[in-house]
Design a protein around this motif. Structure first.
Motif, short mmCIF file in Angstrom:
data_model
loop_
_atom_site.label_atom_id
_atom_site.label_comp_id
_atom_site.label_asym_id
_atom_site.label_seq_id
_atom_site.Cartn_x
_atom_site.Cartn_y
_atom_site.Cartn_z
N THR A 42 0.83 -1.21 0.00
CA THR A 42 0.00 0.00 0.00
C THR A 42 0.86 1.25 0.00
OG1 THR A 42 -1.73 -1.17 1.21
CG2 THR A 42 -1.81 1.24 1.25
N THR A 43 1.88 1.26 0.84
CA THR A 43 2.78 2.40 0.93
C THR A 43 3.49 2.63 -0.39
OG1 THR A 43 3.10 2.05 3.29
CG2 THR A 43 4.77 3.35 2.17
N ILE A 85 -7.60 9.04 -3.68
CA ILE A 85 -6.79 7.83 -3.87
C ILE A 85 -7.67 6.67 -4.30
CG2 ILE A 85 -5.39 6.10 -2.66
CD1 ILE A 85 -4.27 8.47 -0.98
N ARG A 86 -8.81 6.51 -3.64
CA ARG A 86 -9.69 5.39 -3.98
C ARG A 86 -10.28 5.53 -5.39
NH1 ARG A 86 -10.97 5.01 1.86
NH2 ARG A 86 -9.85 3.13 2.47
N ASN A 87 -10.52 6.74 -5.84
CA ASN A 87 -11.01 6.95 -7.21
C ASN A 87 -9.92 6.70 -8.24
OD1 ASN A 87 -13.68 7.57 -6.63
ND2 ASN A 87 -13.21 9.72 -6.24
N GLN A 91 -8.34 -0.53 -7.52
CA GLN A 91 -7.87 -1.89 -7.24
C GLN A 91 -7.19 -1.99 -5.88
OE1 GLN A 91 -6.32 0.28 -9.18
NE2 GLN A 91 -4.14 0.18 -8.74
N LEU A 92 -6.91 -0.87 -5.28
CA LEU A 92 -6.20 -0.84 -4.00
C LEU A 92 -7.18 -1.13 -2.87
CD1 LEU A 92 -3.40 -0.22 -2.81
CD2 LEU A 92 -4.13 2.15 -2.60
N ASN A 93 -7.02 -2.27 -2.22
CA ASN A 93 -7.89 -2.65 -1.11
C ASN A 93 -7.17 -2.35 0.19
OD1 ASN A 93 -9.98 -3.62 -2.72
ND2 ASN A 93 -8.94 -5.58 -2.97
N ALA A 94 -7.24 -1.10 0.63
CA ALA A 94 -6.54 -0.69 1.84
C ALA A 94 -7.52 -0.01 2.78
CB ALA A 94 -5.40 0.26 1.49
N THR A 95 -7.25 -0.15 4.06
CA THR A 95 -8.07 0.52 5.06
C THR A 95 -7.69 1.99 5.13
OG1 THR A 95 -6.52 0.12 6.86
CG2 THR A 95 -8.18 -1.60 6.44
N ASP A 96 -8.53 2.77 5.79
CA ASP A 96 -8.22 4.19 5.97
C ASP A 96 -6.90 4.35 6.73
OD1 ASP A 96 -10.56 4.78 4.68
OD2 ASP A 96 -11.65 5.42 6.47
N ALA A 97 -6.69 3.51 7.73
CA ALA A 97 -5.46 3.59 8.53
C ALA A 97 -4.23 3.30 7.68
CB ALA A 97 -5.52 2.63 9.72
N GLN A 98 -4.31 2.31 6.81
CA GLN A 98 -3.18 1.98 5.94
C GLN A 98 -2.89 3.13 4.97
OE1 GLN A 98 -4.71 -1.69 4.38
NE2 GLN A 98 -3.35 -2.93 5.62
N LEU A 99 -3.94 3.72 4.43
CA LEU A 99 -3.74 4.83 3.50
C LEU A 99 -3.18 6.05 4.23
CD1 LEU A 99 -6.90 4.60 1.22
CD2 LEU A 99 -4.55 3.99 0.66
N ALA A 100 -3.66 6.31 5.43
CA ALA A 100 -3.14 7.45 6.21
C ALA A 100 -1.66 7.24 6.51
CB ALA A 100 -3.93 7.63 7.50
N GLN A 101 -1.27 6.04 6.87
CA GLN A 101 0.14 5.76 7.13
C GLN A 101 0.96 5.92 5.85
OE1 GLN A 101 0.03 1.89 8.94
NE2 GLN A 101 -0.38 2.72 10.96
N ALA A 102 0.39 5.49 4.74
CA ALA A 102 1.10 5.64 3.46
C ALA A 102 1.28 7.12 3.10
CB ALA A 102 0.34 4.90 2.36
#
Length: 106
Positions: A42-43, A85-87, A91-102
Motif C-alpha cells: 500500500t505504501t 486515492i480510492r477513485n 484496485q487498491l484494497n486498503a483501510t483508511d489507517a493503511q492509507l493514512a500511514q502511506a
C-alpha cells in the motif's frame, strides 16, 4: 514406579507447552509478516503514484492526527485525499489507517 510416571508426565507437559509456544510464535510471525507485506505494498503504491499530488500532500497533517488518535480525528483534507486515492486506484484494497500511514511516508 510412581516417580517414573511423575517424571514422564512432567516431561510430557514440558514438551507440550514448548510446542504450543512455538506454534503460537510461528502463527504470530506469519500474521505480522502478511500485514507488513500488505502495508508495504500500500505504501509503495501510494507513495510512488501520489507523491507529487497536491491533494494528498495537503492531507499529511490530517493523516498524522488520524494515525495518532487511531482514527478518532478525521480531517477534511484527509477525507478528500482518501476519496481521491480510492477513485484513482480502485484496485487498491486498503483501510483508511493503511492509507493514512502511506500518506505520512510521502
Amino acid at each position: 514406579m510412581s516417580r517414573l510416571r511423575l517424571l514422564s508426565a512432567a516431561a510430557l507437559l514440558a514438551v507440550a507447552a514448548n510446542s504450543h509456544a512455538s506454534s503460537f510464535i510461528v502463527t504470530t510471525d506469519a500474521v505480522v509478516n502478511a500485514l507488513k507485506a500488505t502495508s508495504d505494498a500500500t505504501t509503495d503504491v501510494v507513495s510512488s503514484s501520489f507523491k507529487d499530488n497536491k491533494i494528498v500532500l495537503a492531507a499529511r497533517d490530517d493523516a498524522a492526527s488520524f494515525v495518532a488518535t487511531e482514527g478518532a480525528i478525521r480531517g477534511v483534507k484527509l477525507e478528500s485525499a482518501l476519496d481521491y486515492i480510492r477513485n484513482q486506484a480502485p484496485q487498491l484494497n486498503a483501510t483508511d489507517a493503511q492509507l493514512a500511514q502511506a500518506i505520512l511516508t510521502i
